[in-house]
Each structure stands twice: as C-alpha cells, then as structure tokens.
Design a protein around this motif. Sequence first.
Motif, PDB file in Angstrom:
ATOM      1  N   TYR A 100      -9.500 -11.346   4.609  1.00 58.53           N
ATOM      2  CA  TYR A 100      -9.643 -10.037   4.167  1.00 58.53           C
ATOM      3  C   TYR A 100      -8.295  -9.263   4.035  1.00 58.53           C
ATOM      4  O   TYR A 100      -7.764  -8.429   3.226  1.00 58.53           O
TER       5      TYR A 100
ATOM      6  N   TRP B 267      -6.332 -10.546   1.001  1.00 59.98           N
ATOM      7  CA  TRP B 267      -6.633 -10.183   0.052  1.00 59.98           C
ATOM      8  C   TRP B 267      -6.275  -8.789  -0.224  1.00 59.98           C
ATOM      9  O   TRP B 267      -6.271  -8.361  -1.442  1.00 59.98           O
ATOM     10  N   SER B 268      -6.052  -7.889   0.891  1.00 59.31           N
ATOM     11  CA  SER B 268      -5.752  -6.534   0.899  1.00 59.31           C
ATOM     12  C   SER B 268      -4.544  -6.259   0.294  1.00 59.31           C
ATOM     13  O   SER B 268      -4.194  -5.456  -0.568  1.00 59.31           O
TER      14      SER B 268
ATOM     15  N   LEU C 246      -8.955   2.767  -1.405  1.00 60.72           N
ATOM     16  CA  LEU C 246      -9.229   2.224  -0.043  1.00 60.72           C
ATOM     17  C   LEU C 246     -10.559   2.443   0.328  1.00 60.72           C
ATOM     18  O   LEU C 246     -11.090   1.285   0.994  1.00 60.72           O
TER      19      LEU C 246
ATOM     20  N   TRP D 243     -12.135  -0.472  -1.548  1.00 62.64           N
ATOM     21  CA  TRP D 243     -11.766  -1.631  -0.913  1.00 62.64           C
ATOM     22  C   TRP D 243     -12.570  -2.095   0.114  1.00 62.64           C
ATOM     23  O   TRP D 243     -13.374  -3.128   0.430  1.00 62.64           O
TER      24      TRP D 243
ATOM     25  N   VAL E 274      -4.914  -7.011  -3.710  1.00 63.57           N
ATOM     26  CA  VAL E 274      -5.410  -5.790  -4.104  1.00 63.57           C
ATOM     27  C   VAL E 274      -4.452  -4.679  -4.299  1.00 63.57           C
ATOM     28  O   VAL E 274      -4.406  -4.227  -5.610  1.00 63.57           O
TER      29      VAL E 274
ATOM     30  N   TRP F 113       0.863  -1.060   0.100  1.00 61.99           N
ATOM     31  CA  TRP F 113      -0.073   0.069  -0.011  1.00 61.99           C
ATOM     32  C   TRP F 113       0.911   1.146   0.137  1.00 61.99           C
ATOM     33  O   TRP F 113       0.538   2.215  -0.733  1.00 61.99           O
TER      34      TRP F 113
END
Length: 113
Positions: free
Chosen positions: A89, A92-93, A61, A64, A96, A41
């Motif tokens: 999750y 998965w973040s 974000l 998301w 992504v 990120w």
Amino acid sequence: MDWKYWALGLLGILILLYLFRRFSHTWRQITFFDLAVFPSWIALYMTMGLAFGVSYLPFILGIWLFLGLVFSWWLLGKDWPVHVFFHKYWQWSALVAILAELVVVIVAIYLKK
C-alpha cells in the motif's frame, strides 16, 4: 514560482532516486517506490495549488485512504500478511501520487493553451 518548476523538480528527484537505487548496493529491501512517496505527494500538492489556485489533495487522499480500507478488507481476507499489505500500500501510494501528478501536468498544459 511557477507550477512547472515543481513538476520538473519532481522529475529530477525521481531520476536521482532511480539512479541511487540502480547504482547503490545498500538497502536492497528498499525500492524506488518506497523512497518516492513523500516527494511525489508534496510535489503534487504544490503543482496542483500553483497550476489551478486550489489543491484537492485532501480529497484525493481521502479517496485513496477509503480505497486502502477496501483493499485491506479484501486482501487481508485472502490471507495476506499485514506487513506485506502495508508495504504494498505504501508503494502503491507513490504510484498513485506520480500518476496524479502526470494527470495534473497534462490538464494544466491543456488548460493553459
């Protein structure tokens, strides 16, 4: 500093994380994607900001987190345990962020030609 350094730095960090997870016998319950969330990120934010002059990370974000709300409503309704959902999750973040970084790099290379 050029945006390419952040993209290459993320690639280097992800390779080091992979090698650490591959050859380390500690923390077997922590996966590659668990460790890759924050660097991905941060690199996405810096790469997008340096490549385009503006970072749409808060917008990404927000989308998301809204998708996380929808996923939680749907998956927890299907009797997923809460801790399993939050762990998935989190993983998965990272995925992504890595995919968004890839898209940003491809678009930046295409627009710089």
